[in-house]
Design a protein around this motif. Structure first.
Motif, PDB file in Angstrom:
ATOM      1  N   TYR A 274       1.093  -6.915  -3.420  1.00 11.16           N
ATOM      2  CA  TYR A 274       1.259  -5.743  -4.274  1.00 11.16           C
ATOM      3  C   TYR A 274       0.485  -5.894  -5.583  1.00 11.16           C
ATOM      4  O   TYR A 274      -0.161  -4.957  -6.050  1.00 11.16           O
ATOM      5  N   ARG A 275       0.521  -7.077  -6.165  1.00 11.27           N
ATOM      6  CA  ARG A 275      -0.107  -7.285  -7.478  1.00 11.27           C
ATOM      7  C   ARG A 275      -1.582  -7.675  -7.399  1.00 11.27           C
ATOM      8  O   ARG A 275      -2.356  -7.395  -8.314  1.00 11.27           O
TER       9      ARG A 275
ATOM     10  N   LEU B 199       4.526  -2.951   3.346  1.00 13.37           N
ATOM     11  CA  LEU B 199       4.958  -4.315   3.073  1.00 13.37           C
ATOM     12  C   LEU B 199       6.343  -4.573   3.665  1.00 13.37           C
ATOM     13  O   LEU B 199       6.985  -3.679   4.202  1.00 13.37           O
TER      14      LEU B 199
ATOM     15  N   LEU C 273       2.105   2.413  -4.789  1.00 12.86           N
ATOM     16  CA  LEU C 273       2.901   2.712  -3.601  1.00 12.86           C
ATOM     17  C   LEU C 273       3.053   4.216  -3.459  1.00 12.86           C
ATOM     18  O   LEU C 273       3.066   4.953  -4.451  1.00 12.86           O
TER      19      LEU C 273
ATOM     20  N   LEU D 150       9.815  -4.859  -6.070  1.00 11.74           N
ATOM     21  CA  LEU D 150       8.729  -5.839  -6.091  1.00 11.74           C
ATOM     22  C   LEU D 150       8.558  -6.461  -7.474  1.00 11.74           C
ATOM     23  O   LEU D 150       8.121  -7.612  -7.594  1.00 11.74           O
TER      24      LEU D 150
ATOM     25  N   ASP E  42       5.062 -10.441  -0.411  1.00  6.85           N
ATOM     26  CA  ASP E  42       4.990  -8.998  -0.648  1.00  6.85           C
ATOM     27  C   ASP E  42       4.545  -8.722  -2.081  1.00  6.85           C
ATOM     28  O   ASP E  42       3.684  -7.872  -2.330  1.00  6.85           O
TER      29      ASP E  42
ATOM     30  N   GLY F 234       8.748  -0.246  -5.713  1.00 12.14           N
ATOM     31  CA  GLY F 234       7.986  -0.851  -6.808  1.00 12.14           C
ATOM     32  C   GLY F 234       8.878  -1.642  -7.740  1.00 12.14           C
ATOM     33  O   GLY F 234       8.520  -2.749  -8.174  1.00 12.14           O
TER      34      GLY F 234
ATOM     35  N   MET G 184       1.780   0.767   0.591  1.00 11.58           N
ATOM     36  CA  MET G 184       0.906   0.262  -0.465  1.00 11.58           C
ATOM     37  C   MET G 184      -0.475   0.856  -0.259  1.00 11.58           C
ATOM     38  O   MET G 184      -1.152   0.580   0.731  1.00 11.58           O
TER      39      MET G 184
END
Length: 343
Positions: free
Chosen positions: A52-53, A68, A20, A327, A48, A324, A14
Motif C-alpha cells: 500500500y505504501r 490486498l 484505494l 492499513l 499489505d 485505508g 488498491m
C-alpha cells in the motif's frame, strides 16, 4: 454453484500507491476442485501495508489494480464439481496459496517454495478485502465453532510462527530471543511458549510493545536502545528476528550460544552484514522463513486448546470503506492486529 449468489461483489481495490477505491468486481466461480468462500474476517499484515505504501516488496511489484489481504476466514458458499457438496456452510480458515503441485519443490513437499505459486495479495493475484474468494478445497481448513472468525483469520500469521518454531527446533526447555514485539513477534512469543520454551526474551525499542508482549508469553523484555542484547547472559538457544532491522539481527545472532538456531522472519533490507565469525565458531544454524507448509492443523490446535490467544491481539476493526485506516493503524504503538470485515 450451489447457492443463489450475486454476480458481483464489493471490493477494496488498491489502484495506486496509497490509493484505494471501492469497486464492484465479478464474484469468482470455483473450479472443479475449489470452493467459494464468503469472507468473514481479514487480518491486516505488514506485507499489505508495504504494498500500500511502497507499491512493491522486493521483486514483487504492483503494476495493476489489486485487492490486498491474505489473512482470512469465512464460510463456504459454493463448491466445484469435484468437491463434497456437504461442505457448503462450513466455517473455514483459508490457507491463501495455490501451488502448481508438479514442480520439484512441490514434489519434495516444499510447496511454499513453488516457483509458480499464486499467493493472495501478491502481484498479480488478488487478495481478500472483498466479499468472496476461491481457494483449493484442501486449503479451506474447517475450524471449530468455538473459534471466532477473527482468530480463524489470524491462523495465517500463527502458521508463520509454527513454521518458525519448527525450523528453530524449539522444544521444552528451549531459551528463545525474539527481536521485535509487533504482531509477528508477539505471536512468535506465544507460540514459543506453546512449544515448550522456558525462557522467551523479547527486544523492542517501544515501551508500550514491551509491556504488551509480557501479556503474551514473554518472560523478559529488553530495550535495544539501552540494553546490550548481544551480551545476553546466559546465551539463548534460538534467536528469531521479527523486526527486519539489521542491528537487531546482528546483536541477536551474537546472543546465540553454540549449535543454536537463528530464524529470520522479519522483512528488512535485502543485504546487510552478519557476524560470520560468531556463526562459524559457534556452528550456528541460520535460515529464513518464507510462508509455510502443512501448518493449519497445528495452528488450529494451538488456538482451540487455549495455548495461543489470537482474539486478545485484535485492537481494531474496520469495514471495506475504511481499509485505508486499517492499513495505517500500525502507526499507533498500541495497535497489534487490525481486522477488516468485508460484509
Amino acid at each position: 454453484m450451489t447457492e443463489t449468489i450475486s454476480d458481483t461483489m464489493r471490493a477494496s481495490v488498491m489502484t495506486g500507491v496509497g490509493t484505494l477505491k471501492i469497486e464492484d468486481r465479478p464474484v469468482p466461480t470455483p473450479g472443479a476442485h475449489e470452493v467459494l468462500v464468503e469472507v468473514a474476517a481479514v487480518g491486516v499484515c505488514g506485507s499489505d501495508v508495504h504494498y500500500y505504501r511502497h507499491g512493491r516488496i522486493g521483486d514483487f511489484v504492483v503494476e495493476d489494480p489489486m485487492i490486498l489481504g491474505h489473512e482470512l476466514s469465512g464460510r463456504i458458499a459454493a463448491v466445484g464439481d469435484q468437491v463434497d457438496p456437504t461442505r457448503v456452510g462450513q466455517r473455514v480458515a483459508v490457507e491463501p496459496q495455490h501451488p502448481c503441485r508438479r514442480c520439484k519443490q512441490c514434489m519434495a513437499g516444499r510447496y511454499n517454495l513453488c516457483p509458480y505459486m499464486e499467493f493472495y495479495a501478491t502481484p498479480p493475484i488478488d487478495g481478500a478485502f472483498c466479499r468472496y474468494v476461491v481457494i483449493d478445497a484442501e486449503f479451506a481448513h474447517p475450524v471449530p465453532d468455538s473459534m471466532s472468525d477473527e482468530a480463524a483469520a489470524l491462523l495465517e500469521p500463527l502458521s508463520v510462527a509454527v513454521t518458525t518454531m519448527r525450523k528453530a527446533h524449539v522444544a521444552p526447555g528451549t531459551s528463545v530471543l525474539i527481536a521485535g514485539a509487533g504482531p509477528i513477534g508477539v505471536i512468535c512469543a506465544q507460540t514459543a511458549r506453546a512449544f515448550g520454551a522456558s525462557r522467551v526474551v523479547v527486544s523492542d525499542p517501544l515501551e508500550s510493545r514491551r509491556e504488551a508482549v509480557l501479556r503474551f508469553g514473554a518472560t523478559e523484555v529488553l530495550d535495544p536502545m539501552v540494553d546490550d542484547v548481544a551480551a545476553l547472559d546466559p546465551q539463548v538457544d534460538v534467536f528469531i528476528d521479527a523486526s527486519g532491522a539489521a542491528p537487531a539481527v546482528t546483536s541477536g545472532i551474537k546472543a546465540v550460544g553454540p549449535a543454536g538456531y537463528v530464524v529470520l522472519v522479519g522483512m528488512g533490507s535485502g543485504d546487510y552484514p552478519l557476524p560470520i565469525g560468531h556463526i562459524q565458531n559457534m556452528e550456528i544454524n541460520v535460515t529464513g522463513v518464507f510462508r509455510y507448509t502443512d501448518t493449519w492443523p497445528a495452528a488450529i490446535h494451538l488456538v482451540a486448546s487455549g495455548a495461543v490467544d489470537l482474539d486478545g491481539m485484535v485492537t481494531g476493526r474496520y469495514d471495506l470503506e475504511h481499509v485505508g485506516e486499517a492499513l495505517d493503524s500500525d502507526t499507533d504503538p498500541a495497535s497489534l492486529k487490525s481486522i477488516v470485515v468485508p460484509s
